[in-house]
Write an enzyme that holds these catalytic residues in place. Structure first.
Site, PDB file in Angstrom:
ATOM      1  N   GLY A 338      34.543  41.054  39.844  1.00 15.87           N
ATOM      2  CA  GLY A 338      34.228  42.167  40.156  1.00 15.87           C
ATOM      3  C   GLY A 338      35.388  42.702  41.354  1.00 15.87           C
ATOM      4  N   ASP A 451      30.492  27.383  43.043  1.00 14.89           N
ATOM      5  CA  ASP A 451      31.742  28.049  43.137  1.00 14.89           C
ATOM      6  C   ASP A 451      32.346  27.982  44.548  1.00 14.89           C
ATOM      7  OD1 ASP A 451      33.863  29.073  41.683  1.00 14.89           O
ATOM      8  OD2 ASP A 451      33.132  31.151  42.105  1.00 14.89           O
TER       9      ASP A 451
END
Length: 695
Positions: A338, A451
């Site tokens: 995003g 992550d």
């Protein structure tokens, strides 16, 4: 008179029904199970671009479709060593072809390929070993990679066929976000698509003109302008204001679901037009009801995901206003999932970070709900706070606290500022380790982030670290040691064992954090194709240098490690910890609790050293005070810590006669004697804050 009206209505229906049947026969079927594709995609002959629907799954040839975007289609290409080369031709049609951002992996080619460098950490070899190549290990050495130059928009199929390859193995899709960030997706191909002819876009849409690489014909794509939603095509739903609704007065407009096309079919039949008005109203009501139903469904899922609905839900209009209709001037950055914007919500003078999810599909919804669930269940000073969300109009938007000093990655790559001193880097490392250790050890069940990377470590006004982006995080179970899941994450940070056997554990985060520690020491990019081929992967480079005792070759020169003994010792100790974190076998890696404790010990060792030196100096001064006159007394000064002792940013006491004035202390020390460690650049005023962040 009363008997004439039913007859007229009956005659009108007789005249209109054939037209409606004809329109129905020419309509495009866009539904596949619960999934609906935008114009011009669909599953019948009337669709502009026809795909295949099988058991509620969407395919192009034998390959599953991941995403359909306004200009690309993303497919999954499972690695397979005996797949016929002819299969590749199904990706080149009159309406779509692989873009030049793809690296096509081929096997048993008789002609040489142009250069195509792949980073060592991608694990391509592992992907093959887990498929049909395991029985023939020599075949994996026969794999070639084909890439186009930057000047071409699409892969040239004729150039690929010239290589005389027997098998089409897989593909790797690469997307460059800026000069220092690269997203690589293994076993994925990106197709660019188009429609033939001149532009046929909606009034509020813009047209991209291109030439079909297959036929050389003029082609186009449409997209709605900022502030509008829809597919952008006159033959589709067109474009409409995000906040607008469909009503009877606009039934002839492209913005109301393409009813102009139906109105044209009935032509001048007045009675039919009346019927179509009713149909249009019904369609609009159904669409509006569907949106409301989707919104309520999202709220229900949000409640189910978090256990309660305590997370504030913002109106989409408020989010749109806060970001000036998602203006590029307020864009802070773009990632794989995003785009993040800076904004001020109504009634507040504080900046917030607003992340607009890129892909609006089932997978992205799951990631959003997952992040909301995890962030609402944990609280730690070094974890970014989730302030709310917006789930209207099919949008998925998350609102976070604003981090004015950007990311650790930006500072290490000199995108912001001229570099961070070692004490600040070490403090950031210690705080980040404490946050991850909290996720692993203080929560039941534990949370695995999956992550961890320098671009997900945000910095606030005084460079305090905040770990962000929990979209890929998962809950671990205390009774098992791992979770089986397909590898996801960022190339360069992925645990090699995780990529090999799909076993997720807390040690996967430890490996990723080890890569971050190497970044902090070297300020080098995690994946850099400009380095020699065996040094593209930073983790491999660091393991080789540290293992051979040649760490000094890769230390960031900005740190000036030889300027004092403590800095040199601390850098080497952190490198040793990074080396342990990067061990191939997860059992050889330390836990995050061990890592956090060791980094905190290294960080506070400077303060302990300074206190020891100060005590020694004081005792020396005391023993000599009786024989010294007033002019020979050492300079007395008071160091105000202002809360910085917890950060390890301290002024070492100076020996007598080292400074002639307090101003020299202020000019030569990284910390002001009387003021907190906050420069004008690190703590800008609210009026100039946004400009500093965006720049």
């Amino acid at each position: 008179m009363t008997t004439e009206y039913p007859i007229l209505v009956f005659l009108a229906l007789i005249g209109v029904l054939p037209l409606l049947v004809a329109a129905r026969a020419q309509s495009c079927n866009r539904s596949c199970g619960s999934k609906t594709l935008p114009h011009p995609f669909g599953f019948s002959s009337a669709c502009g671009i026809r795909l295949t629907c099988t058991n509620s799954a969407i395919f192009i040839s034998e390959f599953p479709v991941q995403f359909v975007n306004p200009d690309t289609v993303t497919l999954t290409i499972t690695a397979k060593c005996n797949r016929s080369f002819q299969t590749l031709s199904s990706l080149f049609t009159h309406n779509y072809a692989p873009t030049s951002r793809n690296a096509i992996l081929l096997q048993n080619c008789s002609e040489d390929m142009p250069p195509c460098t792949l980073p060592a950490n991608i694990g391509v070899q592992t992907q093959f070993e887990s498929n049909d190549c395991e029985a023939n290990n020599t075949s994996t050495n026969n794999i070639s990679c084909y890439m186009e130059g930057k000047k071409r928009a699409f892969i040239d199929y004729h150039n690929v066929t010239k290589r005389n390859c027997r098998h089409f193995v897989s593909s790797i899709s690469a997307e460059s976000f800026n000069d220092s960030a690269l997203s690589l997706e293994v076993q994925v191909v990106e197709l660019g698509w188009w429609l033939h002819g001149g532009c046929q876009c909606s009034e509020s849409g813009n047209c991209t003109q291109l030439v079909s690489p297959k036929t050389g014909q003029q082609s186009f794509r449409c997209r709605c302008n900022e502030g509008y939603e829809g597919d952008g095509y006159r033959a589709g739903t067109g474009c409409r204001k995000v906040s607008s609704t469909c009503n009877a007065k606009r039934y002839m407009s492209d913005k109301c679901g393409g009813t102009t096309r139906v109105a044209t079919l009935i032509g001048g039949v007045v009675t039919g037009a009346v019927i179509m008005i009713v149909v249009g109203l019904v369609c609009c009501c159904i669409r509006r009801r569907s949106k409301l139903k989707a919104r309520h469904s999202a709220k229900r899922r949000l409640t189910e995901a978090t256990g309660n609905c305590s997370i504030p839900i913002y109106d989409y209009k408020e989010i749109e206003k806060a970001t000036n209709s998602f203006s590029d001037k307020q864009r802070l950055g773009t990632g794989a999932y995003g785009t993040v914007y800076a904004g001020k919500l109504h009634g507040s003078d504080d900046w917030v970070a607003i992340k607009r999810i890129k892909h609006r599909d089932t997978e992205s919804i799951e990631q959003v709900m997952n992040e909301i669930k995890l962030l609402s269940s944990v609280s730690h000073p070094n974890l970014v706070r989730l302030l709310g969300c917006s789930i209207e109009y099919g949008e998925q938007i998350l609102v976070y606290e604003f981090m004015p000093n950007g990311t650790l990655c930006q500072h290490l790559q000199r995108e912001r500022g001229d570099g961070l001193p070692w004490q600040v880097r070490l403090t950031i490392a210690s705080e980040t380790a404490q946050a991850i250790a909290h996720l692993h050890s203080a929560i039941n069940p534990p949370i695995y982030h999956r992550d961890i990377k320098s671009s997900n470590i945000l910095l606030d006004y005084d460079f305090k670290s905040k770990v962000a982006d929990f979209g890929l995080s998962r809950l671990g179970m205390t009774e098992i040691s791992h979770i089986s899941t397909a590898p996801q994450g960022t190339p360069g940070y992925l645990d090699p064992q995780y990529h090999q056997c799909f076993h997720l554990s807390d040690k996967s985060d430890v490996y990723s954090f080890g890569v971050v520690l190497v970044e902090i020491i070297t300020a080098l990019k995690v994946v850099d194709f400009s380095r020699p081929q065996d040094e593209v992967n930073l983790a491999a480079l660091a393991i080789e240098r540290i293992g051979k005792g040649r760490l000094d070759e890769i230390i960031d020169p900005f740190l000036e490690p030889h300027s004092d003994a403590w800095t040199l010792s601390a850098v080497h100790k952190v490198a040793e910890m990074a080396f342990r974190c990067l061990a191939f076998h997860r059992d050889m890696r330390p836990s995050m609790m061990e890592v956090a404790a060791e980094l905190e010990r290294i960080r506070t060792s400077r303060w302990e050293l300074s206190e020891e030196k100060y005590s020694t100096a004081s005792s020396d001064v005391s023993s000599c005070s009786s024989s010294s006159n007033l002019s020979e007394k050492p300079l007395s000064m008071t160091v105000k810590k202002t809360g910085l002792e917890s950060r390890g940013l301290l002024v070492l006491p100076a020996p007598a006669g080292s400074f002639n004035s307090m101003e020299m202390v202020r000019n030569n020390s990284p910390v002001s004697v009387q003021d907190p460690w906050l420069s004008e650049q690190s703590s800008p005023s609210s009026s100039s804050l946004l400009n500093n962040v965006i720049q």
